[in-house]
Write an enzyme that holds these catalytic residues in place. Structure first.
Site, PDB file in Angstrom:
ATOM      1  N   SER A   1      -9.646   1.675   2.814  1.00 10.53           N
ATOM      2  CA  SER A   1      -8.835   2.446   1.893  1.00 10.53           C
ATOM      3  C   SER A   1      -7.781   1.617   1.168  1.00 10.53           C
ATOM      4  O   SER A   1      -7.097   2.121   0.273  1.00 10.53           O
ATOM      5  CB  SER A   1      -8.143   3.574   2.662  1.00 10.53           C
ATOM      6  OG  SER A   1      -7.281   3.062   3.663  1.00 10.53           O
TER       7      SER A   1
ATOM      8  N   LYS B   1       0.829  -1.198   0.000  1.00 14.88           N
ATOM      9  CA  LYS B   1       0.000   0.000   0.000  1.00 14.88           C
ATOM     10  C   LYS B   1       0.866   1.252   0.000  1.00 14.88           C
ATOM     11  O   LYS B   1       1.914   1.300   0.663  1.00 14.88           O
ATOM     12  CB  LYS B   1      -0.919  -0.014   1.221  1.00 14.88           C
ATOM     13  CG  LYS B   1      -2.011   1.070   1.228  1.00 14.88           C
ATOM     14  CD  LYS B   1      -2.921   0.883   2.425  1.00 14.88           C
ATOM     15  CE  LYS B   1      -4.012   1.955   2.485  1.00 14.88           C
ATOM     16  NZ  LYS B   1      -4.915   1.769   3.648  1.00 14.88           N
TER      17      LYS B   1
ATOM     18  N   SER C   1      -9.963  -0.633   6.988  1.00 13.84           N
ATOM     19  CA  SER C   1      -9.411  -0.439   5.646  1.00 13.84           C
ATOM     20  C   SER C   1      -8.722  -1.644   5.045  1.00 13.84           C
ATOM     21  O   SER C   1      -8.367  -1.620   3.875  1.00 13.84           O
ATOM     22  CB  SER C   1      -8.445   0.751   5.643  1.00 13.84           C
ATOM     23  OG  SER C   1      -9.145   1.959   5.811  1.00 13.84           O
TER      24      SER C   1
END
Length: 432
Positions: free
Chosen positions: A113, A38, A137
């Site tokens: 996210s 990420k 997330s």
């Protein structure tokens, strides 16, 4: 020098912000396995943007602790994945680099996210990926994309090198296509790090084996309350029935603090974000300032043009909650409510081994549907309690509703990742 992994996959889902076409790897438990990361986790020599224009072009001079561990385990780090800007979102649509598409249905959002990491795994581009989870997330996109995602106990995985959104709740964790791969990646990144003041010194993860028979699993009525899609609830209930069929004891229970959890989470996380993002001023971090302007004008211009709408909204709300005359009305009350959530978990875990329920109250949302921020915030209702309390939680696929994936969430005691991973493996493989 290690070996080279050539990563030349097309990216039709916009899962990646940066792709490393030639990734070096070494020997170890992840030798030669492509792993995506990420884009809010620092990677030396690889651009790290947090999905934001304000960090476009930023190349960290050091690796996050988890990246050091991945490299030591032989992993091939093949790129940085798309995400909601600074982790603020539930759909991966607030990214400055465009939305990620859900491989299960490209008209739908992958969740957020960590949507880019989930989409990269679900589409088969990588075997596993790192995400971060501040209020769901990792588990949200795992549920929406039909994969496995684990939010570890707070402090179980080092946050050194993680670009902060809300320090007191966020955790780095693994996403993978199955429980065994998820557990393998978790075993590599878990451990004590003296550079992280919140890091826990706990025993190494135990070898994974399916184990569910005799486990007491609590099912809070509030997990199936107002706002949960009835079809999703039915699919998850069938999953809980499968757990019972594998030998688990299902115990109905109640978690009254759920009514306060979402408000406590958003007041706390936005307040922490307001503080954390103050450093993006064009001097310490962010785009270079326009020196023709007065300093305060340059500061305002940089933040207005560098941050997206959702990030600016959360900074403003957090600043308000912390402002003189309001801190006691909002932030202090949020901390009291947070303690109520912790107390509820502690009470429930006196009589059950883990909790079960839906990961998300709905299936993957159509792209563009969360233009109303309140609806986006409400989607986090079932995931934020685990972050408030710092306990581990995992999402494992349990079926489909409206032809889209549904996740079953298992929440464990503090430090009990091994237990919920073993239960999830038993569920996945259908063995006790």
């Amino acid at each position: 020098m290690g070996s080279q992994y050539s990563f030349d996959h097309p990216d039709p889902h916009n899962a990646f912000i940066t792709i490393c076409h030639e990734a070096e790897y070494g020997e170890g438990p992840l030798s030669g396995i492509p792993v995506a990361v990420k884009d809010n986790i620092s990677t030396a020599g690889i651009e790290t943007t947090c999905g934001s224009n304000i960090l476009k072009g930023y190349i960290p001079p050091y690796d996050a602790h988890v990246i050091t561990l991945l490299r030591s385990a032989g992993a091939a780090i093949v790129g940085k994945t798309n995400m909601d800007e600074f982790g603020m979102g539930t759909t991966t649509e607030t990214s400055a680099f465009g939305p990620t598409l859900n491989p299960a249905d490209t008209t739908r959002a992958p969740g957020g996210s960590s949507g880019g990491s989930a989409a990269a795994v679900a589409s088969g581009m990588v075997h596993m990926a790192l995400g971060t989870d501040t209020g769901g997330s990792i588990r949200c996109p795992a549920s929406f994309c039909g994969i496995v995602g684990l939010k570890p106990t707070y402090g179980r995985v080092s946050r050194y090198g993680l670009i902060a959104y809300a320090n007191s709740m966020e955790q780095i964790g693994p996403l993978a296509g199955n429980v065994r791969d998820c557990a393998l990646l978790y075993s590599v990144i878990a451990g004590h790090d003296p550079r992280d003041g919140t890091s826990l010194d706990l025993p190494a993860p135990a070898p994974l084996k399916p184990e569910i028979a005799g486990k007491r699993i609590g099912v809070p009525a509030e997990f199936f309350g107002e706002g949960v899609d009835p079809t999703v609830a039915s699919v998850v209930q069938s999953g809980i029935d499968r757990l019972e069929g594998l030998g688990a004891e299902i115990i109905s229970c109640s978690m009254p603090s759920m009514q306060y959890a979402l408000a406590a989470y958003y007041v706390t996380s936005m307040s922490e974000a307001s503080s954390n993002l103050g450093r993006y001023d064009g001097v310490r971090f962010g785009m270079a300032p326009d020196f023709v302007r007065l300093w305060h004008d340059a500061y305002s211009h940089i933040r207005k043009t560098g941050f997206g709408e959702e990030v600016r909204r959360r900074i403003l709300l957090g600043s308000f909650a912390l402002s003189a005359g309001y801190k006691g009305k909002y932030y202090a009350k949020a901390q009291a409510a947070r303690q109520m959530v912790r107390n509820d978990f502690a009470r429930l875990f006196e009589t059950v081994d883990m909790l079960a329920g839906p990961t998300m109250p709905c299936v993957a949302l159509p792209l563009g549907e969360t233009s109303n921020p309140l609806s986006m915030y409400l989607a986090d209702i079932l995931t934020v309690p685990a972050n408030l309390a710092g306990v581990p939680a995992l999402s494992v696929p349990c079926g489909t509703a409206h032809t889209l994936p549904v996740g079953l969430q298992l929440i464990g005691k503090h430090g009990a990742e091994d237990e919920i991973l073993s239960a999830a493996l038993a569920f996945e493989e259908g063995s006790a």
